[in-house]
Design an enzyme around this catalytic site. Structure first.
Site, PDB file in Angstrom:
ATOM      1  N   ASN A   1       4.560  16.970  -9.076  1.00 10.48           N
ATOM      2  CA  ASN A   1       3.372  16.674  -8.271  1.00 10.48           C
ATOM      3  C   ASN A   1       2.649  17.922  -7.776  1.00 10.48           C
ATOM      4  O   ASN A   1       1.486  17.849  -7.400  1.00 10.48           O
ATOM      5  CB  ASN A   1       3.739  15.786  -7.077  1.00 10.48           C
ATOM      6  CG  ASN A   1       4.949  16.274  -6.326  1.00 10.48           C
ATOM      7  OD1 ASN A   1       6.021  16.431  -6.907  1.00 10.48           O
ATOM      8  ND2 ASN A   1       4.801  16.523  -5.051  1.00 10.48           N
TER       9      ASN A   1
ATOM     10  N   ALA B   1       1.436   2.566  -7.230  1.00  2.00           N
ATOM     11  CA  ALA B   1       0.078   2.151  -7.617  1.00  2.00           C
ATOM     12  C   ALA B   1      -1.008   3.114  -7.153  1.00  2.00           C
ATOM     13  O   ALA B   1      -1.989   3.342  -7.857  1.00  2.00           O
ATOM     14  CB  ALA B   1      -0.199   0.751  -7.060  1.00  2.00           C
ATOM     15  N   HIS B   2      -0.823   3.714  -5.960  1.00  2.00           N
ATOM     16  CA  HIS B   2      -1.924   4.517  -5.418  1.00  2.00           C
ATOM     17  C   HIS B   2      -2.141   5.828  -6.160  1.00  2.00           C
ATOM     18  O   HIS B   2      -3.119   6.530  -5.928  1.00  2.00           O
ATOM     19  CB  HIS B   2      -1.746   4.754  -3.910  1.00  2.00           C
ATOM     20  CG  HIS B   2      -0.678   5.723  -3.512  1.00  2.00           C
ATOM     21  ND1 HIS B   2      -0.975   6.969  -3.033  1.00  2.00           N
ATOM     22  CD2 HIS B   2       0.670   5.642  -3.497  1.00  2.00           C
ATOM     23  CE1 HIS B   2       0.151   7.609  -2.729  1.00  2.00           C
ATOM     24  NE2 HIS B   2       1.166   6.817  -3.003  1.00  2.00           N
TER      25      HIS B   2
ATOM     26  N   CYS C   1       2.788  15.855   0.794  1.00  2.00           N
ATOM     27  CA  CYS C   1       4.016  15.249   1.310  1.00  2.00           C
ATOM     28  C   CYS C   1       4.968  16.287   1.892  1.00  2.00           C
ATOM     29  O   CYS C   1       6.002  15.935   2.430  1.00  2.00           O
ATOM     30  CB  CYS C   1       4.741  14.496   0.202  1.00  2.00           C
ATOM     31  SG  CYS C   1       3.668  13.432  -0.724  1.00  2.00           S
TER      32      CYS C   1
END
Ligand code: PLP
Length: 392
Positions: free
Chosen positions: A150, A199-200, A328
């Site tokens: 990420n 999903a996001h 995050c």
């Protein structure tokens, strides 16, 4: 100016997704567990969503369980596998998402497992020889290695890892949060035990995800309740999230090649614009500069003489949303960049694109970055940013 370049953190809802979920926010609000027509209609929508997700990934519908996102799926896979098979050894890497690292850390503190960290090269690629050595020394291991990183975008060869896992009778979990909907994954082609999606990250709603549990496995639930999700996850289903997730994945697969091509071009365009911006000494972290070896939508950049905080804040002040490492990580130095044995400065900015971004937006972003350099008195007086190229 409103420019959103933080699509690895989350994405905008797609128009088709909004259309698909609207009826479930208005008329189809019944509980899918209810024994009446309204409930059955909603249950049918959940079943259809499960079939859609399974079909796109080459799984059976029985292998897909809806969750509240990737973090939950990761906890379910790791904790479930450690407990179900009494595993006492896990191989992971230092650049996994915190959802993986913290879950494993918890089990290590509890005395359940020992964790081995596979070696990474200076760009953050998994050393497969070291992985094989670790597997040889520790039979019946759980492997937790992500597909797409990420922060730096690195793509891992999950097919090669699944072959090794099979050879050494290991269990393989892969965090596919950043690749689901962007890279075709065929679960028939390899031997993956568990994977997760959210999903996001692909233009679906937040708070909705899924876990794939290969049908040979039976894990204890993380959440007990009314027997929903065939007993794997209690609690009334997030219908809007589930319907939106399936629609978002369907759209992603339908438009995958076109989106990949657009987003790759955006990345290449930003690299080429930065190359002629006059800012010398820009460094690209991990594999993010490579189109083949990274997820197309992530570009991780270290700028000379500018800290992550200052560049992210200055861009934010003029309406440009980017991330410093990972949203995050809750601020502070990025554990991913720190794990790279690269000479690059640890300060880094992550630009992450979606199909909704434009080339004109990137022109404005590069102009804004050049203006930051020109207007910063400390940098402007020394002109250090023109000459410091030592870590390019
Ligand atoms: N794993 C990776 C690689 C991620 O990028 C993220 C989100 O940033 C997660 C897991 C957690 O996903 P979620 O927000 O669905 O819990």
């Amino acid at each position: 100016m409103e420019i959103y370049l933080d699509n690895a953190a989350t994405t905008a809802l797609g128009p088709e997704v909004i259309e698909a979920i609207l009826p479930f926010l208005t008329t189809h609000y019944a509980n899918p567990s209810s024994a009446h027509g309204a409930g059955r209609k909603v249950k049918e929508a959940v079943d259809n969503a499960r079939r859609t997700v399974a079909g796109l990934l080459g799984a059976s519908p029985e292998e897909i369980y809806f969750t509240a996102g990737a973090t939950e799926g990761i906890n379910q896979a790791l904790t479930g596998a450690i407990q179900a098979y009494e595993l006492n050894h896990v191989i992971t890497s230092r650049i996994e998402h915190k959802a993986v690292l913290q879950t494993l850390n918890h089990h290590e503190k509890e005395g359940d497992i020992e964790t081995s960290f596979v070696k990474l090269d200076e760009r953050g690629n998994v050393d497969l020889y070291h992985l094989e050595n670790l597997l040889r020394a520790n039979p019946r291991t759980l492997i937790a290695l992500m597909h797409g990183n990420n922060e730096i975008g690195n793509l891992t060869d999950i097919h090669a890892i699944s072959v090794l896992a099979q050879r050494y009778n290991a269990i393989f979990f892969t965090d596919t949060t950043q690749t689901i909907g962007k890279v075709r994954i065929d679960l028939q082609a390899g031997d993956i035990d568990f994977l997760v999606g959210s999903a996001h990250k692909f233009h679906g709603p937040k708070g909705a995800g899924f876990i794939y549990i290969n049908k040979k496995h039976h894990l204890k639930p993380l959440i007990y309740g009314g027997g929903q999700e065939r007993g794997q996850r209690g609690g009334t289903e997030n219908i809007v999230g589930i319907v939106g997730l399936a629609k978002a994945l369907e759209v992603s697969y339908r438009t995958l090649e076109a989106s990949h091509s657009k987003v790759s071009k955006l990345k290449q365009y930003l690299i080429s614009k930065l190359a002629i911006s006059g800012i010398e000494g820009i460094c690209y972290n991990g594999e993010s500069k490579s189109i083949e070896n990274s997820v197309a939508n992530v570009l991780n950049v270290s700028f000379p003489c500018l800290s992550t905080g200052s560049i992210v804040t200055k861009l934010d002040q003029i309406g440009i949303a980017v991330s410093g490492g990972s949203a995050c990580s809750g601020g502070g130095a990025s554990h991913v960049i720190q794990a790279l044995a690269c000479e690059a400065d640890k300060e880094n900015v992550r630009f992450s694109f979606s199909k909704f971004n434009t080339f004109e937006e990137l022109d404005q972003v590069v102009d804004a970055i050049v203006r930051i350099y020109e207007s910063d008195p400390t940098i402007a007086t020394t002109k250090a940013w023109k000459s410091i190229a030592s870590w390019a």
